[in-house]
Scaffold this active site. Sequence first.
Site, short mmCIF file in Angstrom:
data_model
loop_
_atom_site.label_atom_id
_atom_site.label_comp_id
_atom_site.label_asym_id
_atom_site.label_seq_id
_atom_site.Cartn_x
_atom_site.Cartn_y
_atom_site.Cartn_z
N GLY A 20 -0.67 -2.74 -5.77
CA GLY A 20 -1.29 -3.83 -5.00
C GLY A 20 -2.69 -3.49 -4.56
O GLY A 20 -3.54 -4.36 -4.41
N HIS A 21 -2.93 -2.23 -4.32
CA HIS A 21 -4.29 -1.74 -4.09
C HIS A 21 -4.42 -0.48 -4.93
O HIS A 21 -3.85 0.56 -4.62
CB HIS A 21 -4.52 -1.43 -2.62
CG HIS A 21 -5.94 -1.10 -2.28
ND1 HIS A 21 -6.74 -0.25 -3.03
CD2 HIS A 21 -6.74 -1.54 -1.26
CE1 HIS A 21 -7.94 -0.17 -2.50
NE2 HIS A 21 -7.98 -0.94 -1.42
N GLU A 77 -13.18 -9.77 0.68
CA GLU A 77 -13.82 -8.44 0.64
C GLU A 77 -14.30 -8.13 -0.77
O GLU A 77 -14.15 -7.01 -1.27
CB GLU A 77 -12.85 -7.35 1.11
CG GLU A 77 -12.39 -7.52 2.54
CD GLU A 77 -11.66 -6.30 3.06
OE1 GLU A 77 -12.14 -5.69 4.01
OE2 GLU A 77 -10.61 -5.95 2.50
N CYS A 89 -11.03 2.45 6.71
CA CYS A 89 -11.15 3.11 5.41
C CYS A 89 -12.53 3.73 5.19
O CYS A 89 -12.67 4.74 4.49
CB CYS A 89 -10.88 2.09 4.29
SG CYS A 89 -11.70 0.52 4.56
N CYS A 90 -13.58 3.12 5.79
CA CYS A 90 -14.94 3.53 5.41
C CYS A 90 -15.38 4.89 5.97
O CYS A 90 -16.00 5.67 5.22
CB CYS A 90 -15.94 2.45 5.82
SG CYS A 90 -15.68 0.88 4.97
N CYS A 120 -16.96 1.40 1.38
CA CYS A 120 -16.00 1.94 0.40
C CYS A 120 -16.30 1.44 -1.02
O CYS A 120 -16.04 2.15 -1.99
CB CYS A 120 -14.58 1.52 0.74
SG CYS A 120 -13.90 2.35 2.17
N GLU A 144 -19.03 -3.61 1.34
CA GLU A 144 -18.27 -2.60 2.09
C GLU A 144 -18.70 -1.19 1.67
O GLU A 144 -18.94 -0.93 0.48
CB GLU A 144 -16.78 -2.81 1.81
CG GLU A 144 -15.91 -1.88 2.64
CD GLU A 144 -14.43 -2.07 2.38
OE1 GLU A 144 -14.01 -3.16 1.93
OE2 GLU A 144 -13.68 -1.10 2.62
N HIS A 184 0.78 -1.25 0.00
CA HIS A 184 0.00 0.00 0.00
C HIS A 184 0.81 1.30 0.00
O HIS A 184 0.26 2.36 0.30
CB HIS A 184 -0.96 0.05 1.20
CG HIS A 184 -2.12 -0.92 1.13
ND1 HIS A 184 -1.98 -2.26 0.87
CD2 HIS A 184 -3.45 -0.73 1.32
CE1 HIS A 184 -3.16 -2.84 0.91
NE2 HIS A 184 -4.06 -1.95 1.17
#
Length: 660
Positions: free
Chosen positions: A204-205, A321, A405-406, A339, A337, A155
Site C-alpha cells: 500500500g506504501h 501528496e 516521515c520527513c 521525503c 514533500e 503500512h
Amino acid sequence: MSTSSPWPMHMLLTGSLLFGTASAQTPPRRLQPVSFSKVEITDDFWKPKMDKVATVTLEACIQQTEMKTGRIRNFEKVARGKGEKHEGIFYDDSDVFKALEAMAYSLKTHPSEGMEQKCDEWIEKIAAAQQPDGYLNTYYTLTGLGQRYSDMSMHEDYNNGHLIEAAVAYYNATGKQKLLDVAIRWADHFDSIFGPGKRHWVTGHQELELALVKLYKATDERRYLRLADWLLSERGHGYANGYTWRDWKDTAYAQDAVPVKDQREITGHAVRAMYLYTGTADVAAETGDTDYLKAMRRVWEDVVFRNMYVTGGIGSAGSNEGFTNDFDLPNEQAYCETCASVGMVFWNQRMNGLTGHAEYIDILERSLYNGALDGLSLSGDRFFYGNPLASRGQHQRREWFGTACCPSNIARLVASLGDYIYAQTRDGIVLNLFVGSRTQISAGGENVDLQLQSGLPWNGHHTLTVSPNRKTRFNIYIRIPGWLSGRPVPGDLYLPAAGQPRPPAPVFRINGEALAYTVHNGYAVIEHVWQPGDRIEWEFSLPVIRLTAQSNVKSNTSRIALQRGPLVYCVEGTDNEGQAWNVIIPPHAEFDTTSLLILDEPVVALTATVPVLTIAPDRASAQTEARKLTAIPYYTWANRGKTEMQVWLPTAIHDVKINY
Ligand code: FUB
Ligand code: ZN
C-alpha cells in the site's frame, strides 16, 4: 513534447553506455556507487551539515521519538503485554526505524558511544515487541492482531521495509546482528504468507521492495530478491481489490492501476512512486530485467519533463501528496514533500547505476541541493514537510510533525551523503558529485587514493589528486554538470532564458597540462596512465543563469528563476525590506555575487539593481523605483523568521502580484 536547448550541446553525446549492453540474463548495472562508509567528506559545505545532523538533528529525532511522542513507548507497551493503548498513527514504527538507520550511518562517520548505546537500547525494545511468529507492528499488536494484513494500505509492509533498511545499516555500521535477526525473522514470516501460490499482496506504501533488495545483498539470500520482484509483479492486476484501500479508492494513487512494466506516466502519491521506482531499479539491476528499465525511463521522462519543480521537488498537490496534471506546478501551493525529494535522490542514483548516464545525477543534484536540503533548517532542529516555491509569509519550519516521515528521512540522506559522490566502472572511476572528500577505490588492478577538493556550490575550482599504489592505466569519468551543459534535453521544463552566453566547457589539466578529452553520456573521459600524486585541476564556470519554464507551466509565465551552479535561488523578504513579491527582473538585469552570512551559514548571495513596485498608502497609485535586490540560495530561506519568498520572479510589471 520536445524543445531544443538554446545552448547547442557540444557535450550531449548519445553514444554508447560506458560499457556493455544489457541482456535479460546479465545484470545491467553499469556503475557501482562507492559506499559512504568508504568516503570521508572534508568540504566546507556538506561536512558542517553532517556534523550538525550527527549532533543536533539526530538528538531532536531521539527526543521526539522517545520522549515527546509515544513511538518508543508503543514498543514497550507491546513487550509488557498489558493491553495498553497504542499512541499515535499506525505508521509511527517507521519513524523509529528511519531514525535508527540515520543514526547507524552517522555512527560510521561520527562514532559516538552514547548514540550507539541509544541504538542498542531501542533495538532491545524492538526485539522484545516481535511476536513469536516474526510479526512486528505495534499498532496491530496493541489494537488487535486479528486484523493484521487485512488492509494493504495500513503500512505493515512499509514500516518493516524501514526496519530492514535500519537493520542492514546498523549491521554494516557496527557488525551487531540483533536488529538484522529481527528483520530476517520478519521477512521470513512475510515470505511464508505472501508470494507465488500464497496470498496476493500489493504494498500500500511501497518501500519493502527496495528494502528486500538490501536484505538480499546483506544476506546473500536470493529468496528476498525474488520476493521483491514478486511484489513488483503484483501491481496493476486488481489484486488490491479484495481489500479495503483505507483512504484511497484510486489505485493510481499507489501506482497500482497499471503493471509496473507497462507504466508510462507518473501518478499519485509522490513518495510511494519514488520508493517504488527505486525498488524497481534495484530489482532490475540484480535480475537484468530490461522491461523495468524501459518503463522507468518512460516514467522518469514524465516526471522530469512535465512534473518536476525547478528545485527538483515533486508532487504539486497536498490533496494526494502527489502528482496532478502535467505542467500543473503552482508555486505557493507546491507540496514538494521533503521525503519526495529524498526519494528523487534515491531513484536517480539507481538510474545512473543502471544506465551509466550523467543526466540522472543532474536531477539527483537538483533535488539534493534544493528540494531536499530545504527540508532541514540551518540550525539542524527544524524541518519543512512541504517545500513551496513561494510564500506570502505564512510558512515556518517546525520542530516535528504528527506524520513525521520527513525529519529522519533528510537526516538519513545527509548522514549517508558519501554514497552519491563516487562510483566504479569496469574500466575506471566515476566522479558524480563535487563534494570535497577522500576515498580509496580499486581501479586498474590497484588501490587508488582519491582526494577531491571542490569549491562548489560557491566556486568552481576543483583539484582531484589521484594516487594509485603503483603506476597504472584506467579512466576517470568526470560528470559535466547539466547546469553547464544544458542537460537534460529534449523536453526539459527549464531552460536558460535567451541571450545568455553559454558557459565555457571546462578545461582539465593533469599536472598543469591541458588535456584533450571526449565526452560520453555526460562524462568527460580522462584516459591516462596514473602515477601517485597526479593532480587533475579544472574550473567550472558559475554564471548566474536566468531560467525560464516551458510555456505550458502557466504559473511561471513571464517569470524567471535564478540558478548558480547546483543552487536555485529565491528572494526573501528578510533581505529586501520585508517584501519579495514586489520585484521585477528586467530581461537584461545584471547579477553580481556577494558573500552573506545567514545565521552561521556563509553563502554566496546574488544582487542586482531592479525595479520594485511600491503602492501609495492610500492604495490609489503605484510606482516603481530602483532598488538593490538580494537573492539567497533556496535551501536557506525561512531560517530568519516568517517572511515573503519567491523563486519565480516576474519580468514585467503586470505580472507582479504584490501583497498589500
Ligand atoms: O504514509 C507514510 C508517509 O506519510 C508518506 O511517505 C508521506 O507522504 C506521509 O504521507
Ligand atoms: Zn515526509
